[in-house]
Design an enzyme around this catalytic site. Structure first.
Site, mmCIF file in Angstrom:
data_model
loop_
_atom_site.group_PDB
_atom_site.id
_atom_site.type_symbol
_atom_site.label_atom_id
_atom_site.label_comp_id
_atom_site.label_asym_id
_atom_site.label_seq_id
_atom_site.Cartn_x
_atom_site.Cartn_y
_atom_site.Cartn_z
ATOM 1 N N TRP A 160 0.825 -1.207 0.000
ATOM 2 C CA TRP A 160 0.000 0.000 0.000
ATOM 3 C C TRP A 160 0.859 1.257 0.000
ATOM 4 O O TRP A 160 0.587 2.207 -0.734
ATOM 5 C CB TRP A 160 -0.948 -0.036 1.187
ATOM 6 N N ARG A 175 12.576 0.303 4.714
ATOM 7 C CA ARG A 175 13.329 -0.148 5.885
ATOM 8 C C ARG A 175 14.529 -1.010 5.499
ATOM 9 O O ARG A 175 15.623 -0.837 6.024
ATOM 10 C CB ARG A 175 12.410 -0.918 6.839
ATOM 11 N N THR A 226 -9.901 -0.326 -0.990
ATOM 12 C CA THR A 226 -8.777 -0.298 -1.929
ATOM 13 C C THR A 226 -7.944 -1.567 -1.839
ATOM 14 O O THR A 226 -7.567 -1.995 -0.753
ATOM 15 C CB THR A 226 -7.841 0.889 -1.634
ATOM 16 N N LYS A 237 -13.095 -3.419 9.972
ATOM 17 C CA LYS A 237 -13.531 -4.237 8.827
ATOM 18 C C LYS A 237 -12.612 -5.430 8.620
ATOM 19 O O LYS A 237 -13.025 -6.463 8.068
ATOM 20 C CB LYS A 237 -13.620 -3.378 7.562
ATOM 21 N N SER A 244 -8.071 -9.771 -0.652
ATOM 22 C CA SER A 244 -8.028 -9.389 0.762
ATOM 23 C C SER A 244 -7.213 -10.399 1.567
ATOM 24 O O SER A 244 -7.563 -11.579 1.653
ATOM 25 C CB SER A 244 -9.450 -9.310 1.332
ATOM 26 N N ARG A 245 -6.128 -9.924 2.181
ATOM 27 C CA ARG A 245 -5.288 -10.819 2.987
ATOM 28 C C ARG A 245 -6.033 -11.294 4.230
ATOM 29 O O ARG A 245 -5.859 -12.431 4.673
ATOM 30 C CB ARG A 245 -3.992 -10.100 3.365
ATOM 31 N N ASN A 246 -6.860 -10.432 4.809
ATOM 32 C CA ASN A 246 -7.624 -10.832 5.993
ATOM 33 C C ASN A 246 -8.656 -11.898 5.639
ATOM 34 O O ASN A 246 -8.834 -12.873 6.377
ATOM 35 C CB ASN A 246 -8.297 -9.606 6.614
#
EC number: 1.1.1.94
Length: 329
Positions: A11, A31, A137, A190, A253-255
């Site tokens: 993202w 990072r 998104t 969500k 969606s990873r979730n």
């Protein structure tokens, strides 16, 4: 005008690339030095966004001072549980009254703090101007320039108008809403409902079950949101209903994928070995204890928590939800 983007996951990279393609002087903090070198040398982020060549105008560095020095806007896109530590490390590079736009979705573990609270506490003394960016998104689709709409929660009308103009493109439409607390909570809660919906799909429970979870999920969002000072109407917008529908139904969606695998019989520790940031796993724990503290009833969240952290059988959890005391909607 310089924009510093903190966080080079899917993202963060997508938002930074969108800004750079629009012509903004955009600097991305990465990072890992190895990943930073790859982006600089090849134009690809093979770890988090492998399918898209990034704008040659996007600059990146693993040195936060180099990224942040002289920036006019700061976009925060690090995983929610690491936001406080990242800001502590980087506070010295923020100016007074920085314009901070947060796109991290989650509730901090242990403190129960939403991202706005983490920002204000971490940047105490600097008086940040705050906005929260959220909505339905998938990074992949925005990177492909598919039409997308999101919402900017911001109580500062001037900042809201500035950021709305900065981000808007022919394929990205930005709405504004003064209720930043509602916007950030919708984007966090969500993810819990997406895990629940994924589990229902993994158990082959069908469309009726998913529709019920989505609808009652909005009710849980609204109850917790109002207890924390948000407006119930916000959850019917892009950061609530919009993001909820997307993450509960979309295969990107990873979730939802975590829930799907749980419903199919995989254990959480096996799933988490995969390199995917599913914010909903930690957010479930945060919201579960926050709701207990505030005395807010969140039955779906409670069952997801018991599945994730008490090894409850997903099918049993759904049965328990269906057999709760009958009541009015």
């Amino acid at each position: 005008m310089k924009i510093a983007v903190i966080g080079a996951g899917a993202w963060g990279t997508t938002l930074a690339n969108t800004l750079a393609k629009k012509g903004h002087n955009t600097h991305l903090w990465v990072r890992e030095q190895e990943l930073c070198d790859e982006i600089t040398n090849t134009g690809y982020n093979s770890v988090f966004l492998p399918d898209f060549k990034l704008s040659p105008d996007l600059k990146c560095s693993s040195n936060p001072q180099q990224v942040m020095e002289g920036a006019d806007y700061f976009l925060l896109v690090v995983p929610s549980q690491f936001l406080r530590s990242a800001l502590a490390d980087m506070k010295q590079y923020f100016p007074q009254n920085p314009a901070v736009v947060c796109a991290s979705k989650g509730i901090e573990l242990n403190t129960g703090a939403p991202m706005s609270q983490v920002v204000f506490e971490s940047l105490e003394g600097l008086n940040p101007r705050f906005a929260h960016l959220s909505g339905p998104t998938f990074a992949y689709e925005l990177s492909a320039e598919l039409p997308t709409s999101i919402v900017l929660g911001c109580g500062d009308e001037k900042l809201a108008a500035e950021v709305q103009d900065i981000f808007s493109t022919p394929y990205l439409r930005i709405y504004t809403n003064p209720d930043y607390r509602g916007v950030e909570l919708g984007g966090a809660i969500k993810n819990i409902m997406a895990i629940a919906a994924g589990m229902a799909d993994g158990l082959k429970f069908g469309h009726n079950t998913r529709a019920a979870l989505i609808t009652r999920g909005i009710a849980e969002m609204s109850r917790l949101g109002e207890a924390m000072g948000a407006q119930a109407s916000t959850f019917m917008g892009l950061s609530g209903m919009g993001d909820l529908v997307l993450t509960c139904t979309g295969d990107l969606s990873r979730n939802r994928q975590v829930g799907l695998k749980l419903g199919q019989g995989m254990k959480l520790n096996e799933i988490l070995k995969m390199r995917m940031v599913a914010e909903g796993v930690k957010t479930t724990e945060s919201v579960y204890f926050l709701a207990k503290k505030l005395g807010v009833e969140l039955p779906i969240t409670e069952q997801v928590y018991k599945i994730l952290y008490e090894d409850k059988d997903p099918a049993t959890a759904v049965c328990d939800l269906m057999n709760r005391d009958l009541k009015a909607e």
